[in-house]
Write an enzyme that holds these catalytic residues in place. Sequence first.
Site, PDB file in Angstrom:
ATOM      1  N   HIS A 119     -52.384  -5.864 -32.401  1.00  0.00           N
ATOM      2  CA  HIS A 119     -51.065  -6.581 -32.317  1.00  0.00           C
ATOM      3  C   HIS A 119     -51.433  -8.006 -32.597  1.00  0.00           C
ATOM      4  O   HIS A 119     -52.591  -8.494 -32.499  1.00  0.00           O
ATOM      5  CB  HIS A 119     -50.920  -6.430 -30.734  1.00  0.00           C
ATOM      6  CG  HIS A 119     -49.668  -7.084 -30.106  1.00  0.00           C
ATOM      7  ND1 HIS A 119     -49.297  -8.370 -30.198  1.00  0.00           N
ATOM      8  CD2 HIS A 119     -48.469  -6.616 -29.793  1.00  0.00           C
ATOM      9  CE1 HIS A 119     -48.378  -8.744 -29.504  1.00  0.00           C
ATOM     10  NE2 HIS A 119     -47.481  -7.551 -29.475  1.00  0.00           N
ATOM     11  N   ASP A 197     -58.361  -5.702 -26.101  1.00  0.00           N
ATOM     12  CA  ASP A 197     -57.050  -5.631 -25.737  1.00  0.00           C
ATOM     13  C   ASP A 197     -56.596  -4.655 -25.142  1.00  0.00           C
ATOM     14  O   ASP A 197     -56.208  -3.358 -25.956  1.00  0.00           O
ATOM     15  CB  ASP A 197     -56.106  -6.209 -26.934  1.00  0.00           C
ATOM     16  CG  ASP A 197     -54.691  -5.902 -26.630  1.00  0.00           C
ATOM     17  OD1 ASP A 197     -54.348  -5.885 -25.437  1.00  0.00           O
ATOM     18  OD2 ASP A 197     -53.641  -6.072 -27.646  1.00  0.00           O
ATOM     19  N   GLN A 200     -52.117  -1.787 -24.029  1.00  0.00           N
ATOM     20  CA  GLN A 200     -51.537  -0.208 -23.792  1.00  0.00           C
ATOM     21  C   GLN A 200     -52.182   0.650 -23.265  1.00  0.00           C
ATOM     22  O   GLN A 200     -51.756   1.782 -22.906  1.00  0.00           O
ATOM     23  CB  GLN A 200     -51.099   0.061 -25.574  1.00  0.00           C
ATOM     24  CG  GLN A 200     -50.029  -0.689 -26.323  1.00  0.00           C
ATOM     25  CD  GLN A 200     -48.678  -0.517 -25.693  1.00  0.00           C
ATOM     26  OE1 GLN A 200     -48.414   0.515 -25.027  1.00  0.00           O
ATOM     27  NE2 GLN A 200     -47.951  -1.604 -26.000  1.00  0.00           N
ATOM     28  N   CYS A 363     -45.059  -6.253 -34.005  1.00  0.00           N
ATOM     29  CA  CYS A 363     -46.031  -7.444 -33.781  1.00  0.00           C
ATOM     30  C   CYS A 363     -47.416  -6.855 -34.590  1.00  0.00           C
ATOM     31  O   CYS A 363     -48.489  -7.432 -34.052  1.00  0.00           O
ATOM     32  CB  CYS A 363     -46.257  -7.795 -32.318  1.00  0.00           C
ATOM     33  SG  CYS A 363     -44.582  -8.913 -31.811  1.00  0.00           S
TER      34      CYS A 363
HETATM   35  C1  LIG Z   1     -51.405  -3.747 -27.777  1.00  0.00           C
HETATM   36  C2  LIG Z   1     -50.583  -5.338 -27.365  1.00  0.00           C
HETATM   37  N1  LIG Z   1     -51.315  -6.334 -27.084  1.00  0.00           N
HETATM   38  C3  LIG Z   1     -50.838  -7.257 -26.819  1.00  0.00           C
HETATM   39  C4  LIG Z   1     -49.465  -7.401 -26.230  1.00  0.00           C
HETATM   40  C5  LIG Z   1     -48.843  -8.594 -26.044  1.00  0.00           C
HETATM   41  O1  LIG Z   1     -48.450  -8.521 -24.513  1.00  0.00           O
HETATM   42  P1  LIG Z   1     -47.877  -9.784 -23.864  1.00  0.00           P
HETATM   43  O2  LIG Z   1     -46.555 -10.242 -24.879  1.00  0.00           O
HETATM   44  O3  LIG Z   1     -47.466  -9.478 -22.725  1.00  0.00           O
HETATM   45  O4  LIG Z   1     -48.773 -10.940 -23.848  1.00  0.00           O
HETATM   46  C6  LIG Z   1     -48.795  -6.166 -26.599  1.00  0.00           C
HETATM   47  C7  LIG Z   1     -47.417  -6.390 -26.214  1.00  0.00           C
HETATM   48  O5  LIG Z   1     -46.446  -5.707 -26.901  1.00  0.00           O
HETATM   49  C8  LIG Z   1     -49.407  -5.170 -26.915  1.00  0.00           C
HETATM   50  O6  LIG Z   1     -48.557  -4.024 -27.282  1.00  0.00           O
END
Ligand SMILES: Cc1ncc(COP(=O)(O)O)c(C=O)c1O
Length: 405
Positions: A119, A197, A200, A363
């Site tokens: 992401h 990260d 998910q 994203c």
């Molecule tokens: C895999 C992953 N990482 C990071 C994020 C970012 O999350 P946030 O916008 O709550 O910081 C998302 C959100 O779509 C995501 O799916």
Amino acid sequence: MSTLADTPLATDFPCLRREGIVYMDSAATSQTPQPVIAAMADYYEHHRGTVHRSVYALAAEATELFEGARDRIAAFVNWPADCTIFTKNATEALNLVAYSWGRANVGPRDRVVVTQLEHHSNFVPWHMLCRQTGAQFEMVEVDDECMLDLEQLDELLATGNVKLVAVGHVSNAAGTINPVAEIVRRAHAAGAVVVVDGSQAVPQTPVDLGELDADFYAWTGHKLYGPTGVGVLHGRKELLDAMPPFIGGGHMIASVSVDEIRWGQLPAKFEAGTSNIAEAIGLGAAVDFVAGIGMQSIRAHERDLCAYALDRLAELPDVTLMGPLDADRRGALVAFTLDIAHPHDIAEILGSSGVCVRAGHHCAQPLMQRFGVAATTRASFAVHNTRADVDALIDGLNDVRRIFG
Ligand SMILES: Cc1ncc(COP(=O)(O)O)c(C=O)c1O
């Protein structure tokens, strides 16, 4: 059959009581169950005070609720509470590491490795870090099923100057469940720090950070049935202790004078300013909600829905799936393109009959570029979904095929 099939979980979510909504966009943001809303309302109605600063009853109760939430959230993923930092979201948690640890530890002769699945939240901060420090930015690619090329990772690690590996636990765009424990093992053997990260993964699978052994693990509350405005960073104590603060201000100090500022203890050192108190309390209630169902049961339920969706999508001749072909290697989502219609048109037609899915690049533009597409349609599953919801998706896709076919 689904292990949660007989549980009327959709009724736990006030928003899902609306007529005609088939919500399959939990990978973007999950719905909020009543106990989470109630926990936040309880704070506002009965315990409204600031935390850590005052001794009167309201403030003491607020502090107890806030720190109690932290304790339960930390225990939920098996990590010490004092190394569990509240942030605004996963993006802020990852930026905290990139700015605070990254600027102090990464230099022009180092490499920073990300993956093609990331992401943008776990891609852009590292790209920015490399631009600023002169470090080499590297990306591990995926195969046709969106599985990471671990040989490529090994080749990069063998160069001997990889300072950091940033990897997602479960991909939000392809669904791939990455072998993070193995990646951590290989990266540590090469002396690299690992940032995972888990945005998910935490809502979908049991996560044991003690076992995983990553150095930093970030996730976001609003995908785990919690409120917006709260995320979490778990970090290794030695690293957090050695890192400078991310932002300065109230609460994060031990003492301040004109000549010298001494930082406060963990986790306060990284929580400058007044925290999102109600949101942290809400996230504590969200953890109680999923723990009450059981993460093994949630995974089994969502795996079943995913496997069913994969079977049903295979009935449609013009669908191209992105990601692993079997549900065991895949999180709770299906992302695909349809030869005859643009993802945004698909999402719009599905949306007109109440089927809520996401269309776009999610994203994850480097991954879209790998497959030469600008966007996909994504349906993602959560505890409230049933096989009937997947059937509604397929019916909607058949409508799309009739309209465009
Ligand atoms: C895999 C992953 N990482 C990071 C994020 C970012 O999350 P946030 O916008 O709550 O910081 C998302 C959100 O779509 C995501 O799916």
